[in-house]
Enzyme design. Structure first.
Site, PDB file in Angstrom:
ATOM      1  N   ASP A 187       0.885  -1.057   0.044  1.00  0.00           N
ATOM      2  CA  ASP A 187      -0.235  -0.175   0.187  1.00  0.00           C
ATOM      3  C   ASP A 187       0.713   1.604   0.155  1.00  0.00           C
ATOM      4  O   ASP A 187       1.267   1.661   1.425  1.00  0.00           O
ATOM      5  CB  ASP A 187      -0.854   0.344   0.958  1.00  0.00           C
ATOM      6  CG  ASP A 187      -2.066  -0.952   1.452  1.00  0.00           C
ATOM      7  OD1 ASP A 187      -1.863  -1.810   0.516  1.00  0.00           O
ATOM      8  OD2 ASP A 187      -2.792  -0.742   1.066  1.00  0.00           O
ATOM      9  N   LYS A 192      -6.545   3.260  -3.911  1.00  0.00           N
ATOM     10  CA  LYS A 192      -7.169   3.510  -2.600  1.00  0.00           C
ATOM     11  C   LYS A 192      -7.560   5.342  -1.553  1.00  0.00           C
ATOM     12  O   LYS A 192      -6.147   5.605  -2.044  1.00  0.00           O
ATOM     13  CB  LYS A 192      -6.198   2.818  -1.483  1.00  0.00           C
ATOM     14  CG  LYS A 192      -6.327   2.484   0.445  1.00  0.00           C
ATOM     15  CD  LYS A 192      -5.312   1.829   0.743  1.00  0.00           C
ATOM     16  CE  LYS A 192      -5.559   1.910   2.057  1.00  0.00           C
ATOM     17  NZ  LYS A 192      -4.305   0.863   2.936  1.00  0.00           N
ATOM     18  N   LYS A 224     -10.007   0.251  -2.738  1.00  0.00           N
ATOM     19  CA  LYS A 224     -10.369   0.311  -1.095  1.00  0.00           C
ATOM     20  C   LYS A 224     -10.418   1.038  -0.915  1.00  0.00           C
ATOM     21  O   LYS A 224      -9.255   2.067  -0.721  1.00  0.00           O
ATOM     22  CB  LYS A 224      -9.083  -0.243  -1.180  1.00  0.00           C
ATOM     23  CG  LYS A 224      -8.599  -0.085   0.757  1.00  0.00           C
ATOM     24  CD  LYS A 224      -7.607  -1.145   0.690  1.00  0.00           C
ATOM     25  CE  LYS A 224      -7.246  -1.350   2.480  1.00  0.00           C
ATOM     26  NZ  LYS A 224      -5.889  -1.716   3.111  1.00  0.00           N
TER      27      LYS A 224
END
Lengths: 298, 290, 484
Positions: free
Chosen positions: A135, A198, A234
Site C-alpha cells: 500500500d 485506495k 479500497k
C-alpha cells in the site's frame, strides 16, 4: 508519458451527492443483507498502523483475523492484515497457512515525503519480509504542485519493484482538495500501473467517503470501458458500521457491477468494522440486538 | 405664382424600409385628404419574417443600449414636433390637444427608455431552493409581438404599445389607428432615424378587422396585444389564438392613453419568466461530505 | 458491463408496508366540507396499475355536482377572502404540517393508486407537496410585497384540473397559491389517480378549513368540462395535454375567466463533450426515467455531441441495466408501473413507430411482472428531428438520442419544437452554460442537473407548453387580479 497527459473528465460534486443519496436510499434486506455482511467481512484489510505497534499487538490481531467468531463457522475470514513494513514478518508468521494475505504500507507512509530511493528501500523491506501486497502513498505535494509526471513515474517505479505483489496506490483524497483532483489522481494511478486505488492513509481526519469512492469507482469503470482491464478499489478509514459498508457494496454493484464484488477487486481498510459486521450478522441470525462484550477485541 | 407644396406620401414601414403595400390598395381616413396604405395579409406576413429575423439581435443588445435608443427616439421626436402637431390637427385635435399629446408621447418614450435597464431588477428573482442549487428567474422577451394601436389616438397610443414591447426586447408589428394613421407613419420615420435596427419595429396602416384574423392565426407570432374594448373581437382572438397558444392581452384605451400607460408591468406582460438551475459545489464548505 | 453473472448480492424484496393506511371502499364528493353522494348516482373504479386490482370506488361528478361544488366555493369566497392574510396563512401552515405527519400514508396511497415507485412518492412527491403549502402559507399576508405599486385582489372561485402523473403534488401546486391569495377552489383530480386528493380532503377537514373553501370533485373529462364551462368559475388552472389545453382556451374565450395552462413538453437535454459525463449520464437517467417518464418536462430528446456519443451511449446502456423495474411498493424499485392501460398503449404505439422508422432500439434486459402495466427503460439511437418519436410527447420511459456538432446547430434543433417547457445543458464551461440557457426557448432550464423542483422556483412553459407560472413569487400572479 501520454497516459498521464490524458485529460481527466470534470466531476460535478452535487451530481455525485445526488447519486450517493439514491444509493443510500436503497433498502438492503434479508438474504441480501446476510450475503452483504459476509461479503464485507471477506473484504476487510484488518489494519493496525500505530507507532505503538508491537509484536504482541500484531500477533493478537492476526489471531482475531483467523478466528473471527467461533459461533458462526460459515463466516469467511478477512482478506488481509495491513501493517507497517517492520511488522510484516511477525504477521506472516502469525497467519501461517491461513491464506490471509499480508499487506504492508510503504513509500514513507503516511506522508510520502522522502526520496524515491528511500521509498524503494521501504518497499523492498516489506517485500523481503514477505508482504503479498504493498500500500504505497502518492506524493501529494508534487501532485498539488502540478508535477503529475513525477507522481506517475514514482508509481510505475514502485510497481516495477513490486513484482508479483499487488500494488495499492493511496491517493490520500482528503488532502487533494476537490473531487476533480480525486479523479485526476485516480487516473494517474491507474494509468501508472496501480492494481488497486485506495482513498486514504487513515492518518488524517478526512478519510474515505461515499462521494470520493464514487469518483474513484467511475475512474475504474471508465478505464475498464477503454481497456477492458479491471482495477481494484479500497476505501480506507472512517468505515466502522455495517450499514455504511453495505452502502459501499451497493455503490460498487451499481457503478462497476457484480464482477467487482469479491475481495480480489474490492477491500475495506478498517479495524472496528469487523466486529460491527459480526454483530449485525448475529442480529440477523438470532433476531436479538447485540452487545460488544460478546465479540472479541484484538 | 404661389409655390406648389410638396405633399407627403404615407407609406408603411417594414424591415427598416418604407414600401407601399404590396396590394397597391389605399384608403382615405375619414375627413382627411391623404392616401394611406391599406396593408394586406401579405404585408403582415412580410413584416413577421423581418421581425423574427431582427428579434434575437435586438434582445441581445445591452439593456443600456436599448435604453439609449429609446431615449434617442424621444430626442428625434422633439425635432419633428411641428410635423406631429400639424398631423394631429389634421386628424381633428385642437392645437392644445395636439401639443399635449406630443408632450405626453415624448415623455412616455423617455419613461420607457429609463425602464430598459431596470425592469429585470424589479421582476427577476433568486429563488432559495431547498437543495444545493443556485436558482434564478429572469424575464425573457416573448419574441415577435403584434399590437393594435388604440383607435382614438394617432401618436400616444402607438408609441406606448411600441415602447412597451421593444423596451423588453421584443420585435413588433404595430397596426396603426385606422382612422388616425398619419402620426404612425411619421413615427416610423423617427424610429428609422433613431438607431432602431430595421425589422425591430414594423408599422402597418389599414383595416384592423381585415388584418386581425390573419394575425391571430399566424403561427410565428408569439403574442398579440389588442387595445380596445370590442368584446366580440376579444373573444374571437382568444378563441383563435389557441392554435399556437400565442399570448393574448387586451388593454383598455383609457389605460394606454392616460397616466396609467406608464408602468413596467406592461413590459412584463410581454416577457416570459425563465428559471435556471445550477448546482452549487459544496466542497470545503460547512457540512460538506468531502 | 460484461455479461451479467448471477450475483449473491441481489435485491431481496423490501416492501413498504401498506398495513397502516386507511382507505375506504367508496369515496364521495367533497363539497362544502361534507362528503356528498353524487347526484349522478355513478361511481367509477380506481385500480392499482401494478396489479390491475381495484382499490376503491370513487364518485363521478356530473354537471349538477360541479354546480353544487362551485356554489359552495362561491359562498365560501366572501369569508375566506376577507379574513386576514395572517389567518389564511395559518390554515395553510396547518395543512403543510398535517401532510408531513401523514407523509407515510400518503406516499403509500400515491404509489398504490398511480404506480410510481414508493421511493419517489416518499422522497419527492409528498415532501414537496408539504413544502408547497408551507411556502405559500407565508405569502398569504405578504402579497403587497409581491407586486410593488399594484393593488391585488383574489379572483373568486378557481377551477383546477390536474393530471395523474404527480397527483398530490399537482394538487398542492394548484391549491396552495390559490388559497394563499384568497380564492376558493373546486379541484378535480385525474380519474386514474383520485385517492390522494381525497385523502387531502380528509386532511383539509382535519385542519378545520371553513366549509366550501376547498371542494374536491372526482370524475373524468366531462367533469372537467363542467368546471371549465361553469359561469361562476373565475379562474381555470389546468395541467395536462396541449390538446386539452387548447380546447379549454377556446372554451373559455367568451368569458372573463383567467386562464393558466401547464401543458406538454419535449425537452432537449444537451450533453457537450466537456461535461462531467458520468454525472450527465445520471442526469439523463433522471431526466427521462424519473416517474416512468410520465413527466411533462422529461428530457426526452437527448442531444449528444458527436465526439462523446459512443461513450455516453455505452454508459447509458450500462446504467439502465442497473435500474430496478418492478413492484412500485418495493423500496428499491427505480421504475414502477405505467399509470394506465391506455397510457401503455400510447407508449407501445410510439415504440412501434420508432422501430418502423428504422431507429435502433435498446431496452434493459430486466424482466417485468406478468400482471399490471410495464415498460422497460428504452433508448432509441440514431434519431433525427424528423422522427415522430422526437417530435411528439410520448410520456413514457423512452429516450430519443440525436447527435450534434456545434452549439448553433444544437440550439436550433433544441428550439425546433412547438413546445417550450424545459431543457437541460451539460458542460463544464460556465460561459457556455449562459450562452445556452439564454438561447433555449423554455421556461425552466436545468444546467448540469435535471428534473429538480422547488416551491420557490417558478415552473411553466413557453409556446405550446402553456402559459403562466406555478411556484415562486411569479406563480402568485395567476391567482390575483390587479385593480389599477
Amino acid at each position: 508519458m501520454q497516459l498521464v497527459n490524458r485529460n481527466s473528465p470534470p466531476v460535478d460534486q452535487v451530481g455525485i451527492e445526488d447519486r450517493i443519496a439514491r444509493v443510500t436510499a436503497r433498502s438492503i434486506k434479508s438474504d441480501m443483507k446476510l450475503e452483504g455482511l459476509k461479503m464485507a467481512i471477506s473484504m476487510i484489510d484488518l489494519t493496525t498502523l500505530e507507532g505503538a505497534d508491537t509484536n504482541g499487538k500484531v500477533t493478537q490481531l492476526c489471531t482475531k483475523a483467523q478466528y473471527l467468531c467461533n459461533e458462526y463457522p460459515e463466516l469467511p475470514s478477512v482478506a488481509a492484515i495491513c501493517v507497517y513494513p517492520s511488522m510484516v514478518g511477525i504477521a506472516k508468521k502469525a497467519l501461517g497457512k491461513s491464506g490471509i494475505k499480508v499487506a504492508s504500507v510503504a513509500t514513507a507512509f503516511p506522508s510520502g515525503q522522502s526520496s524515491l530511493e528511500v521509498k524503494l528501500l521501504d518497499t523492498k523491506m516489506a517485500l523481503d519480509n514477505g508482504a503479498d501486497e504493498i500500500d504505497m502513498v502518492i506524493s501529494r505535494g508534487k501532485f498539488l504542485q502540478g508535477e503529475y509526471d513525477f507522481v506517475a513515474d514514482e508509481i510505475s517505479t514502485i510497481k516495477e519493484a513490486c513484482g508479483e505483489a499487488r500494488l495499492k496506490v493511496i491517493l490520500e483524497t482528503g488532502e487533494l482538495g476537490s473531487l476533480d483532483q480525486v479523479r485526476k489522481a485516480s487516473d494517474i494511478a491507474i494509468y501508472s500501473g496501480a492494481d488497486f486505488i485506495k482513498t486514504s492513509t487513515g492518518k488524517i481526519p478526512k478519510a474515505a467517503t461515499l462521494p470520493v469512492t464514487c469518483v474513484m469507482l467511475e475512474a475504474i469503470r471508465d478505464y475498464y470501458f477503454e481497456t477492458g482491464k479491471m482495477i481494484a478499489m479500497k476505501p480506507a478509514g472512517g468505515i466502522s458500521k455495517s450499514k455504511l459498508a453495505l452502502h459501499y457494496l451497493m455503490l460498487v454493484k451499481e457503478v462497476l457491477g457484480d464482477q467487482w464484488l469479491s475481495n480480489e477487486w474490492f477491500r475495506f481498510g478498517a479495524s472496528s468494522l469487523a466486529n460491527d459486521l459480526l454483530m449485525q450478522y448475529a442480529k440477523a441470525q438470532t433476531g436479538a440486538y447485540q452487545s460488544y462484550d460478546y465479540f472479541s477485541i484484538d | 405664382m404661389a409655390r406648389l407644396e410638396i405633399k407627403k406620401t404615407y407609406k408603411i414601414y417594414i424591415g427598416g424600409k418604407f414600401p407601399r403595400t404590396e396590394s397597391g390598395r389605399f384608403y382615405n381616413p375619414k375627413g382627411i385628404d391623404v392616401n394611406v396604405c391599406q396593408s394586406s395579409r401579405k404585408d403582415f406576413r412580410n413584416a413577421v419574417v423581418v421581425a423574427r429575423a431582427a428579434q434575437p439581435a435586438w434582445a441581445g443588445r445591452t439593456a443600456y443600449n436599448r435604453s439609449q435608443i429609446l431615449y434617442r427616439i424621444a430626442e428625434m421626436m422633439e425635432g419633428r414636433r411641428a410635423q406631429f402637431i400639424s398631423e394631429l390637427e389634421l386628424q381633428g385635435s385642437s392645437k392644445k390637444e395636439a401639443d399635449e399629446e406630443v408632450n405626453a408621447t415624448i415623455d412616455r418614450w423617455v419613461y420607457y427608455a429609463g425602464w430598459c435597464d431596470k425592469y429585470q431588477q424589479i421582476f427577476s428573482s433568486v429563488n432559495p431552493v431547498a437543495s444545493n442549487h443556485f436558482n434564478f428567474s429572469v424575464l425573457e422577451p416573448m419574441g415577435v409581438v403584434t399590437s393594435t394601436a388604440p383607435e382614438e389616438s394617432s401618436l400616444l397610443g402607438i408609441s406606448t404599445i411600441i415602447a412597451t414591447a421593444i423596451a423588453g426586447g421584443n420585435s413588433l408589428i404595430a397596426i396603426a389607428s385606422e382612422s388616425k394613421p398619419l402620426c404612425s407613419v411619421t413615427l416610423a420615420e423617427v424610429l428609422n432615424d433613431s438607431d432602431v435596427p430595421g425589422g425591430v419595429v414594423n408599422i402597418l396602416t389599414g383595416n384592423k378587422d381585415e388584418l386581425l384574423p390573419h394575425i391571430v392565426q399566424h403561427m410565428d407570432v408569439n403574442a398579440l396585444v389588442y387595445c380596445g374594448s370590442d368584446k366580440k373581437v376579444i373573444i374571437d382572438l382568444k378563441e383563435k389564438s389557441a392554435d399556437n397558444l400565442k399570448r393574448i392581452t387586451h388593454y383598455s384605451t383609457d389605460a394606454i392613453l392616460s397616466q396609467r400607460g406608464e408602468s413596467p408591468y406592461f413590459i412584463k406582460t410581454l416577457n416570459e419568466v425563465k428559471t435556471t438551475w445550477h448546482p452549487i459545489e459544496k466542497v470545503g464548505a460547512v457540512g460538506s461530505s468531502y | 458491463m460484461a455479461a451479467k453473472n448471477k450475483s449473491v448480492f441481489e435485491f431481496s424484496p423490501a416492501l413498504e408496508s401498506a398495513g397502516h393506511i386507511q382507505l375506504k371502499d367508496q369515496y364521495e364528493l367533497f363539497i362544502n366540507g361534507k362528503w356528498t353522494k353524487p347526484k349522478s348516482g355513478k361511481y367509477f373504479k380506481t385500480t392499482n396499475p401494478s396489479n390491475e386490482k381495484v382499490i376503491a370506488k370513487v364518485a363521478e361528478a356530473n354537471e349538477a355536482d360541479v354546480d353544487a361544488a362551485v356554489s359552495a366555493a362561491e359562498k365560501a369566497f366572501k369569508g375566506w377572502s376577507s379574513i386576514s392574510g395572517k389567518e389564511r396563512g395559518k390554515y395553510l401552515f396547518r395543512l403543510a404540517r398535517l401532510i408531513q405527519e401523514k407523509a407515510r400514508e400518503l406516499s403509500v396511497i400515491e404509489t398504490l393508486d398511480g404506480g410510481k415507485p414508493i421511493r419517489e412518492s416518499r422522497d419527492i412527491d409528498i415532501p414537496l407537496a408539504a413544502a408547497h403549502f408551507f411556502y405559500h402559507a407565508g405569502w398569504a399576508d405578504k402579497l403587497e410585497y409581491a407586486f410593488p405599486n399594484r393593488k391585488t385582489e383574489p379572483l373568486g372561485v378557481a377551477g383546477q384540473i390536474i393530471p395523474w402523473n404527480f397527483p398530490l403534488l399537482m394538487a398542492a401546486w394548484k391549491l396552495a397559491p390559490a388559497l394563499a391569495c384568497g380564492n376558493t377552489v373546486v379541484l378535480k383530480p385525474a380519474e386514474t389517480t383520485p385517492l390522494t386528493a381525497l385523502k387531502l380532503a380528509e386532511i383539509i377537514e382535519e385542519a378545520e378549513f371553513p366549509p366550501g373553501v376547498v371542494n374536491i370533485v372526482t370524475g373524468a373529462g366531462a367533469t372537467g368540462a363542467a368546471i371549465v364551462g361553469h359561469p361562476k368559475v373565475n379562474k381555470i388552472a389546468f395541467t395536462g395535454s396541449t390538446e386539452v389545453g387548447k380546447i379549454i382556451q377556446r372554451a373559455t374565450a367568451n368569458t372573463d375567466k383567467k386562464l393558466t395552462l401547464e401543458l406538454g413538453g419535449k425537452a432537449a437535454n444537451i450533453i457537450f463533450e466537456d461535461a462531467a459525463i458520468n454525472q450527465a449520464v445520471e442526469g439523463i437517467i433522471n431526466g427521462i426515467y424519473f416517474n416512468q417518464g410520465h413527466v411533462c418536462c422529461a428530457g426526452s430528446r437527448l442531444f449528444v455531441q458527436e465526439s462523446v456519443h459512443d461513450e455516453v451511449i455505452q454508459k447509458l446502456k450500462a446504467r439502465i441495466e442497473n435500474l430496478v423495474v418492478g413492484d412500485p411498493m418495493d423500496k428499491n424499485t427505480d421504475i414502477g408501473a405505467i399509470n394506465s392501460k391506455s397510457q401503455l398503449e400510447t407508449i407501445n404505439k410510439y415504440l412501434k413507430i420508432g422501430k418502423e422508422e428504422g431507429l435502433e432500439m435498446f431496452q434493459s434486459s430486466c424482466s417485468v411482472p406478468s400482471e399490471g402495466f410495464w415498460c422497460k427503460p428504452t433508448i432509441f439511437t440514431g434519431a433525427a428531428q424528423s422522427n415522430r418519436i422526437v417530435q411528439e410527447e410520448i410520456f413514457g420511459p423512452v429516450l430519443a438520442v440525436q447527435t450534434f456538432r456545434t452549439i448553433s446547430e444544437v440550439v436550433q434543433k433544441a428550439n425546433n419544437t412547438p413546445y417550450g417547457l424545459s431543457a437541460g445543458v451539460w458542460t463544464d464551461k460556465g460561459s457556455k452554460i449562459f450562452n445556452l440557457t439564454s438561447q433555449l426557448r423554455a421556461g425552466v432550464i436545468w444546467a448540469n442537473t435535471f428534473n429538480k423542483f422547488d416551491p420557490t422556483s417558478p415552473f411553466g412553459g413557453y409556446k405550446e407548453s402553456g402559459f403562466g407560472r406555478e411556484g415562486g413569487v411569479h406563480g402568485l400572479e395567476s391567482y390575483l387580479k390587479f385593480n389599477d
